[in-house]
Scaffold this motif. Structure first.
Motif, PDB file in Angstrom:
ATOM      1  N   ALA A 144     -29.510 -35.110 -25.321  1.00 14.81           N
ATOM      2  CA  ALA A 144     -28.546 -34.019 -25.119  1.00 14.81           C
ATOM      3  C   ALA A 144     -27.405 -34.486 -24.213  1.00 14.81           C
ATOM      4  N   ILE A 145     -27.730 -35.245 -23.150  1.00 18.28           N
ATOM      5  CA  ILE A 145     -26.705 -35.762 -22.245  1.00 18.28           C
ATOM      6  C   ILE A 145     -25.828 -36.791 -22.970  1.00 18.28           C
ATOM      7  N   THR A 146     -26.460 -37.632 -23.796  1.00 22.78           N
ATOM      8  CA  THR A 146     -25.714 -38.657 -24.552  1.00 22.78           C
ATOM      9  C   THR A 146     -24.715 -38.008 -25.499  1.00 22.78           C
ATOM     10  N   LYS A 147     -25.129 -36.946 -26.213  1.00 19.02           N
ATOM     11  CA  LYS A 147     -24.203 -36.235 -27.109  1.00 19.02           C
ATOM     12  C   LYS A 147     -23.051 -35.622 -26.318  1.00 19.02           C
ATOM     13  N   GLY A 148     -23.359 -35.083 -25.137  1.00 18.60           N
ATOM     14  CA  GLY A 148     -22.306 -34.545 -24.269  1.00 18.60           C
ATOM     15  C   GLY A 148     -21.352 -35.629 -23.822  1.00 18.60           C
ATOM     16  N   SER A 149     -21.893 -36.820 -23.536  1.00 18.59           N
ATOM     17  CA  SER A 149     -21.054 -37.949 -23.116  1.00 18.59           C
ATOM     18  C   SER A 149     -20.117 -38.387 -24.241  1.00 18.59           C
ATOM     19  N   LEU A 150     -20.628 -38.432 -25.461  1.00 17.84           N
ATOM     20  CA  LEU A 150     -19.781 -38.796 -26.605  1.00 17.84           C
ATOM     21  C   LEU A 150     -18.662 -37.771 -26.801  1.00 17.84           C
ATOM     22  N   LEU A 151     -19.005 -36.488 -26.634  1.00 26.58           N
ATOM     23  CA  LEU A 151     -17.991 -35.434 -26.750  1.00 26.58           C
ATOM     24  C   LEU A 151     -16.933 -35.583 -25.654  1.00 26.58           C
ATOM     25  N   ASN A 152     -17.393 -35.950 -24.444  1.00 24.29           N
ATOM     26  CA  ASN A 152     -16.443 -36.199 -23.351  1.00 24.29           C
ATOM     27  C   ASN A 152     -15.440 -37.282 -23.729  1.00 24.29           C
ATOM     28  N   LYS A 153     -15.947 -38.370 -24.315  1.00 25.98           N
ATOM     29  CA  LYS A 153     -15.054 -39.472 -24.695  1.00 25.98           C
ATOM     30  C   LYS A 153     -14.072 -39.032 -25.774  1.00 25.98           C
ATOM     31  N   ILE A 154     -14.542 -38.218 -26.735  1.00 19.40           N
ATOM     32  CA  ILE A 154     -13.673 -37.733 -27.814  1.00 19.40           C
ATOM     33  C   ILE A 154     -12.537 -36.880 -27.247  1.00 19.40           C
ATOM     34  N   ILE A 155     -12.821 -36.127 -26.187  1.00 14.31           N
ATOM     35  CA  ILE A 155     -11.795 -35.289 -25.549  1.00 14.31           C
ATOM     36  C   ILE A 155     -10.834 -36.143 -24.724  1.00 14.31           C
ATOM     37  N   ILE A 156     -11.379 -37.096 -23.972  1.00 10.65           N
ATOM     38  CA  ILE A 156     -10.586 -37.860 -22.999  1.00 10.65           C
ATOM     39  C   ILE A 156      -9.687 -38.897 -23.668  1.00 10.65           C
ATOM     40  N   LEU A 157     -10.197 -39.613 -24.671  1.00 13.12           N
ATOM     41  CA  LEU A 157      -9.456 -40.739 -25.257  1.00 13.12           C
ATOM     42  C   LEU A 157      -8.080 -40.346 -25.805  1.00 13.12           C
ATOM     43  N   PRO A 158      -7.961 -39.305 -26.633  1.00 15.85           N
ATOM     44  CA  PRO A 158      -6.617 -38.963 -27.133  1.00 15.85           C
ATOM     45  C   PRO A 158      -5.635 -38.605 -26.023  1.00 15.85           C
ATOM     46  N   ILE A 159      -6.127 -37.882 -24.996  1.00 10.70           N
ATOM     47  CA  ILE A 159      -5.255 -37.509 -23.872  1.00 10.70           C
ATOM     48  C   ILE A 159      -4.774 -38.763 -23.143  1.00 10.70           C
ATOM     49  N   ALA A 160      -5.697 -39.714 -22.942  1.00 10.67           N
ATOM     50  CA  ALA A 160      -5.340 -40.960 -22.249  1.00 10.67           C
ATOM     51  C   ALA A 160      -4.296 -41.745 -23.049  1.00 10.67           C
ATOM     52  N   PHE A 161      -4.456 -41.805 -24.360  1.00 11.91           N
ATOM     53  CA  PHE A 161      -3.498 -42.556 -25.189  1.00 11.91           C
ATOM     54  C   PHE A 161      -2.133 -41.868 -25.227  1.00 11.91           C
ATOM     55  N   LEU A 162      -2.120 -40.547 -25.219  1.00 10.72           N
ATOM     56  CA  LEU A 162      -0.851 -39.805 -25.179  1.00 10.72           C
ATOM     57  C   LEU A 162      -0.114 -40.063 -23.857  1.00 10.72           C
ATOM     58  N   LEU A 163      -0.885 -40.082 -22.758  1.00  5.89           N
ATOM     59  CA  LEU A 163      -0.274 -40.397 -21.459  1.00  5.89           C
ATOM     60  C   LEU A 163       0.306 -41.801 -21.468  1.00  5.89           C
ATOM     61  N   SER A 164      -0.458 -42.740 -22.034  1.00  2.42           N
ATOM     62  CA  SER A 164       0.008 -44.129 -22.080  1.00  2.42           C
ATOM     63  C   SER A 164       1.286 -44.261 -22.900  1.00  2.42           C
ATOM     64  N   ALA A 165       1.374 -43.480 -23.987  1.00  2.93           N
ATOM     65  CA  ALA A 165       2.526 -43.583 -24.883  1.00  2.93           C
ATOM     66  C   ALA A 165       3.768 -42.902 -24.322  1.00  2.93           C
ATOM     67  N   PHE A 166       3.587 -41.735 -23.673  1.00  2.00           N
ATOM     68  CA  PHE A 166       4.747 -40.928 -23.275  1.00  2.00           C
ATOM     69  C   PHE A 166       4.950 -40.829 -21.756  1.00  2.00           C
ATOM     70  N   LEU A 167       3.856 -40.939 -20.991  1.00  2.00           N
ATOM     71  CA  LEU A 167       3.962 -40.859 -19.520  1.00  2.00           C
ATOM     72  C   LEU A 167       3.122 -41.968 -18.883  1.00  2.00           C
ATOM     73  N   PRO A 168       3.498 -43.229 -19.074  1.00  2.00           N
ATOM     74  CA  PRO A 168       2.668 -44.329 -18.553  1.00  2.00           C
ATOM     75  C   PRO A 168       2.463 -44.284 -17.043  1.00  2.00           C
ATOM     76  N   TRP A 169       3.442 -43.751 -16.307  1.00  2.83           N
ATOM     77  CA  TRP A 169       3.292 -43.666 -14.846  1.00  2.83           C
ATOM     78  C   TRP A 169       2.153 -42.714 -14.466  1.00  2.83           C
ATOM     79  N   ALA A 170       1.877 -41.733 -15.356  1.00  3.54           N
ATOM     80  CA  ALA A 170       0.827 -40.752 -15.068  1.00  3.54           C
ATOM     81  C   ALA A 170      -0.561 -41.401 -15.079  1.00  3.54           C
TER      82      ALA A 170
END
Length: 289
Positions: free
Chosen positions: A59-85
């Motif tokens: 159950a924790i592992t599935k939650g961890s995978l969901l966390n990564k699915i949420i975090i990764l796109p946000i991180a890539f958007l920051l890198s593309a448009f707001l790298p200083w962030a």
């Protein structure tokens, strides 16, 4: 036609080679966080009834995978448009990690008033056990979310100057390792006592080799978890201190003749206790109001 096809294959091979080499670098940079992630989750996934340990960990592992699915796109958007962030998030996360490390040290040395005596412990119903299980799973997933942000941001920081496709591939690989690798090892750790018990029950002899090995595993589990907790605390301070030293000029030029590992540990420790003092001061202020 054939030459064009092989040229594409050559480009793909070169890309995969770049991703593999940069993934190694990014994984090394996140090793401290992964160690802390391992220590924290081994502690949170232990203490359940034997047959519930693996379902809870899944159950924790599935939650961890969901966390990564949420975090990764946000991180890539920051890198593309707001790298200083990315640097801002990295430093803010470093403050939290330093705070957590300082809090663990404070809890070890300062006695607590909220410890429960054995007389307060009563047998729990099945519903209460399941509710406690859900609470611990939620707590573990929240902690994983915070650590996952740091893992992703640190990995992203290692390849921030690379093209976006390289960033996506490398950080995704590191994120997958962070989940599969960490929780795979946690599963082995929390089942140490079960494996030991099976070895003890393998035969009726009281002092066979299997009994000795089994007792070793049973007795080793709490010590391993405690050792991981200590290692995780040190890792928190080193990783957070490394973030400050490499991203804040003041810390970067602090004590130039002292080994970097000591400077990073001291930076994490100082910032952590400053954050802890501020947090406790604000908490007391709100209590008075």
């Amino acid at each position: 036609m054939a030459s064009g096809f092989f040229a594409v294959l050559d480009d793909v091979a070169a890309l995969l080679d770049d991703v593999a080499s940069m993934s190694k670098i990014a994984t090394k940079k996140t090793a401290g966080i992964l160690g802390d992630d391992l220590a924290v989750n081994a502690e949170k996934a232990s203490g359940f009834v034997s047959q519930r340990e693996l379902p809870v960990l899944w159950a924790i592992t599935k939650g961890s995978l969901l966390n990564k699915i949420i975090i990764l796109p946000i991180a890539f958007l920051l890198s593309a448009f707001l790298p200083w962030a990315v640097t801002v998030v990295l430093v803010l996360g470093g403050i939290y990690l330093a705070f957590e490390g300082a809090e663990k040290i404070h809890e070890f040395f300062v006695p607590h008033e909220n410890e429960h005596s054995a007389a307060d412990l009563k047998p729990m119903t099945k519903e209460e056990i399941l509710e406690l299980e859900k609470t611990k799973v939620k707590s573990a997933i929240v902690t994983d979310f915070i650590l996952s942000i740091e893992i992703v941001i640190i990995a992203l920081g290692a390849v921030i100057k690379e093209p976006l496709e390289i960033q996506i591939a490398v950080v995704s690989v590191v994120a997958l390792i962070a989940t599969v690798g960490v929780y795979g090892i946690v599963a082995l750790i929390v089942r140490m006592d079960e494996f030991g018990t099976r070895l003890i029950n393998l035969n009726e002899d009281d002092n066979s080799i299997s009994d000795k090995i089994g007792r070793f595993f049973v007795n080793a589990l709490p010590k391993v978890i405690k050792a991981l907790s200590v290692i995780g605390t040190i890792a928190l301070l080193l990783v957070s201190g490394g973030i400050f030293v490499h991203n804040i000029d003041f810390f970067h030029h602090l004590l130039p003749n002292v080994p970097s590992i000591i400077v990073e540990f001291l930076a994490g420790l100082i910032v952590g206790f400053v954050a802890l003092l501020l947090f406790n001061g604000i908490k007391k202020l709100f209590k008075k109001k």
